[in-house]
Design a protein around this motif. Structure first.
Motif, PDB file in Angstrom:
ATOM      1  N   ALA A 108       9.941  41.396  71.975  1.00 58.85           N
ATOM      2  CA  ALA A 108      10.379  41.430  70.520  1.00 58.85           C
ATOM      3  C   ALA A 108      10.879  39.910  70.348  1.00 58.85           C
ATOM      4  O   ALA A 108      11.913  39.614  71.165  1.00 58.85           O
ATOM      5  CB  ALA A 108      10.929  42.449  70.119  1.00 58.85           C
ATOM      6  N   PRO A 109      10.603  39.101  69.318  1.00 60.63           N
ATOM      7  CA  PRO A 109      11.482  37.848  69.132  1.00 60.63           C
ATOM      8  C   PRO A 109      12.579  38.109  68.295  1.00 60.63           C
ATOM      9  O   PRO A 109      12.580  39.058  67.406  1.00 60.63           O
ATOM     10  CB  PRO A 109      10.170  37.023  68.430  1.00 60.63           C
ATOM     11  CG  PRO A 109       9.518  38.118  67.579  1.00 60.63           C
ATOM     12  CD  PRO A 109       9.542  39.167  68.368  1.00 60.63           C
ATOM     13  N   ALA A 110      13.266  37.249  68.260  1.00 63.57           N
ATOM     14  CA  ALA A 110      14.503  37.181  67.239  1.00 63.57           C
ATOM     15  C   ALA A 110      13.965  36.627  65.721  1.00 63.57           C
ATOM     16  O   ALA A 110      13.037  36.153  65.744  1.00 63.57           O
ATOM     17  CB  ALA A 110      15.533  36.162  67.662  1.00 63.57           C
ATOM     18  N   LYS A 111      14.736  37.049  64.737  1.00 62.69           N
ATOM     19  CA  LYS A 111      14.222  36.517  63.473  1.00 62.69           C
ATOM     20  C   LYS A 111      14.566  35.001  63.071  1.00 62.69           C
ATOM     21  O   LYS A 111      13.884  34.441  62.234  1.00 62.69           O
ATOM     22  CB  LYS A 111      15.036  37.331  62.436  1.00 62.69           C
ATOM     23  CG  LYS A 111      14.593  38.873  62.548  1.00 62.69           C
ATOM     24  CD  LYS A 111      15.125  39.645  61.221  1.00 62.69           C
ATOM     25  CE  LYS A 111      15.022  40.994  61.381  1.00 62.69           C
ATOM     26  NZ  LYS A 111      15.632  41.819  62.457  1.00 62.69           N
ATOM     27  N   ASP A 248      12.885  48.558  75.989  1.00 63.40           N
ATOM     28  CA  ASP A 248      13.678  49.370  75.336  1.00 63.40           C
ATOM     29  C   ASP A 248      15.149  48.774  74.923  1.00 63.40           C
ATOM     30  O   ASP A 248      15.696  48.953  74.001  1.00 63.40           O
ATOM     31  CB  ASP A 248      13.853  50.790  75.677  1.00 63.40           C
ATOM     32  CG  ASP A 248      12.594  51.504  75.492  1.00 63.40           C
ATOM     33  OD1 ASP A 248      11.684  51.196  74.657  1.00 63.40           O
ATOM     34  OD2 ASP A 248      12.289  52.367  76.259  1.00 63.40           O
ATOM     35  N   VAL A 249      15.509  48.025  76.044  1.00 60.95           N
ATOM     36  CA  VAL A 249      17.034  47.722  76.065  1.00 60.95           C
ATOM     37  C   VAL A 249      16.900  46.179  75.251  1.00 60.95           C
ATOM     38  O   VAL A 249      17.937  46.140  74.416  1.00 60.95           O
ATOM     39  CB  VAL A 249      17.397  47.169  77.548  1.00 60.95           C
ATOM     40  CG1 VAL A 249      18.474  46.365  77.598  1.00 60.95           C
ATOM     41  CG2 VAL A 249      17.303  48.412  78.400  1.00 60.95           C
ATOM     42  N   LEU A 250      15.903  45.328  75.562  1.00 64.43           N
ATOM     43  CA  LEU A 250      16.213  44.078  74.925  1.00 64.43           C
ATOM     44  C   LEU A 250      15.767  43.962  73.568  1.00 64.43           C
ATOM     45  O   LEU A 250      16.166  43.046  72.714  1.00 64.43           O
ATOM     46  CB  LEU A 250      15.293  42.926  75.681  1.00 64.43           C
ATOM     47  CG  LEU A 250      15.845  42.804  77.230  1.00 64.43           C
ATOM     48  CD1 LEU A 250      15.354  41.764  78.014  1.00 64.43           C
ATOM     49  CD2 LEU A 250      17.414  42.413  77.150  1.00 64.43           C
ATOM     50  N   ASP A 251      14.485  44.776  73.105  1.00 66.35           N
ATOM     51  CA  ASP A 251      13.898  44.538  71.647  1.00 66.35           C
ATOM     52  C   ASP A 251      14.990  44.833  70.725  1.00 66.35           C
ATOM     53  O   ASP A 251      15.017  43.888  69.826  1.00 66.35           O
ATOM     54  CB  ASP A 251      12.746  45.490  71.628  1.00 66.35           C
ATOM     55  CG  ASP A 251      11.481  45.057  72.286  1.00 66.35           C
ATOM     56  OD1 ASP A 251      11.395  43.979  72.745  1.00 66.35           O
ATOM     57  OD2 ASP A 251      10.647  45.917  72.084  1.00 66.35           O
ATOM     58  N   SER A 256      17.904  41.953  66.221  1.00 66.65           N
ATOM     59  CA  SER A 256      19.193  41.662  65.554  1.00 66.65           C
ATOM     60  C   SER A 256      19.432  40.113  65.257  1.00 66.65           C
ATOM     61  O   SER A 256      20.576  40.110  64.363  1.00 66.65           O
ATOM     62  CB  SER A 256      20.329  42.449  66.226  1.00 66.65           C
ATOM     63  OG  SER A 256      20.857  41.725  67.558  1.00 66.65           O
ATOM     64  N   LEU A 257      18.946  39.292  65.767  1.00 66.35           N
ATOM     65  CA  LEU A 257      19.516  37.963  65.896  1.00 66.35           C
ATOM     66  C   LEU A 257      18.883  37.291  64.964  1.00 66.35           C
ATOM     67  O   LEU A 257      17.805  36.708  64.938  1.00 66.35           O
ATOM     68  CB  LEU A 257      19.181  37.324  67.211  1.00 66.35           C
ATOM     69  CG  LEU A 257      19.945  37.667  68.153  1.00 66.35           C
ATOM     70  CD1 LEU A 257      19.590  37.297  69.708  1.00 66.35           C
ATOM     71  CD2 LEU A 257      21.535  37.588  68.160  1.00 66.35           C
TER      72      LEU A 257
END
Length: 290
Positions: A108-111, A248-251, A256-257
């Motif tokens: 998943a990417p940061a916003k 699951d840990v990193l997404d 949130s960023l």
């Protein structure tokens, strides 16, 4: 470099990053989050520039590092396609191309979008309600006082200032430009912050650490003139298969960023001198409290 064999459960995940400030912060987040989750890790952070880190993951010398979606356009020879200017499509294309070509998985990417940007002094933005490049264009076209600091590359490259001017319908005269040698945004940020030669705007990157500390505001590129550069973890597929909990840990962390958060975190390192590992630890602990 020789390609490594398949990852096995129990092997440490070799976490790397690029050599810049944001690479250190994001790399530390990944390293510490996996370690907290009980996944064995090996620290190879701040390995080098983009080409070095990219070659290392393709060769199996490292397993996981944060990359930017827009860079996939160059990795796969597609820099001339407009697809890279749309965040969702750019991410999907990067993920598909890297999976097919190199068996690499984009998580998943940061916003946040760390692309070329035009920023203005905070006092100017507040006084004239400047939030987007459309706002800035109206201000300039109405005769507003504006002088912009940028590198020669930004001023001359068809994909940078000329592209912004064409898309948003404004034009900066030669006497409204302070052209600085090199491409270091630290110099342009400083010129605007100090109001050197009347400079009240600067070429920056979207997540530059000095933006908040120097009270500079990024003008939102509402027409998506620039390619999108969202940071996201990239991991070798066999490593993810051995440790599926990595996703699951990193997404949730990367999701949130947003832009302001990364600006603040980068600023703690670049401006305040706080070590990247401490910045990452404090941020991860703040997520667990919320």
């Amino acid at each position: 470099m020789l390609a490594a064999g398949p990852a096995l459960a129990g092997d440490p995940v070799v976490v790397s990053s690029k050599i810049d400030t944001e690479g250190a912060v994001l790399g530390q987040m990944i390293l510490q989050a996996l370690d907290r989750a009980g996944i064995p890790v090996e620290n190879r952070l701040q390995l080098g520039g983009t080409s070095i880190v990219r070659q290392a993951i393709q060769a199996g010398e490292i397993d996981l590092y944060p990359e930017y979606t827009g860079n996939a356009a160059f990795f796969h020879g597609q820099a001339d396609r407009d697809i890279w200017k749309d965040a969702a499509r750019a991410y999907q294309q990067a993920a598909r191309l890297d999976r097919e070509a190199h068996n690499l998985i984009w998580l998943a990417p940061a916003k946040a979008n760390n692309t070329w940007a035009m920023s203005v002094r905070g006092d100017l933005a507040r006084a004239h309600n400047l939030n987007t490049l459309e706002d800035l264009a109206r201000y300039i076209n109405d005769g507003g006082d504006f002088t912009f600091a940028a590198s020669a590359e930004f001023v001359e490259s068809a994909s940078a200032l000329p592209a912004f001017q064409e898309a948003y319908g404004f034009r900066l005269r030669a006497d409204q430009l302070l052209v600085l040698s090199g491409g270091n945004t630290a110099a342009t940020l400083r010129a605007a912050a100090l109001n050197d030669n009347g400079v009240n705007g600067a070429m920056t990157y979207g997540t530059d650490g000095g933006l908040n500390a120097l009270d500079l505001k990024v003008m939102e590129d509402t027409l998506c003139v620039q390619p999108v550069y969202q940071p996201a973890p990239v991991v070798r597929a066999d490593v993810l298969a051995a440790y599926p909990e990595i996703r699951d840990v990193l997404d949730p962390i990367f999701e949130s960023l947003d832009l302001e958060t990364l600006q603040r975190l980068n600023g703690q390192v670049a401006v305040n001198g706080v070590p990247a590992d401490r910045v990452a630890r404090d941020y991860l602990e703040s997520l667990t409290r919320n």
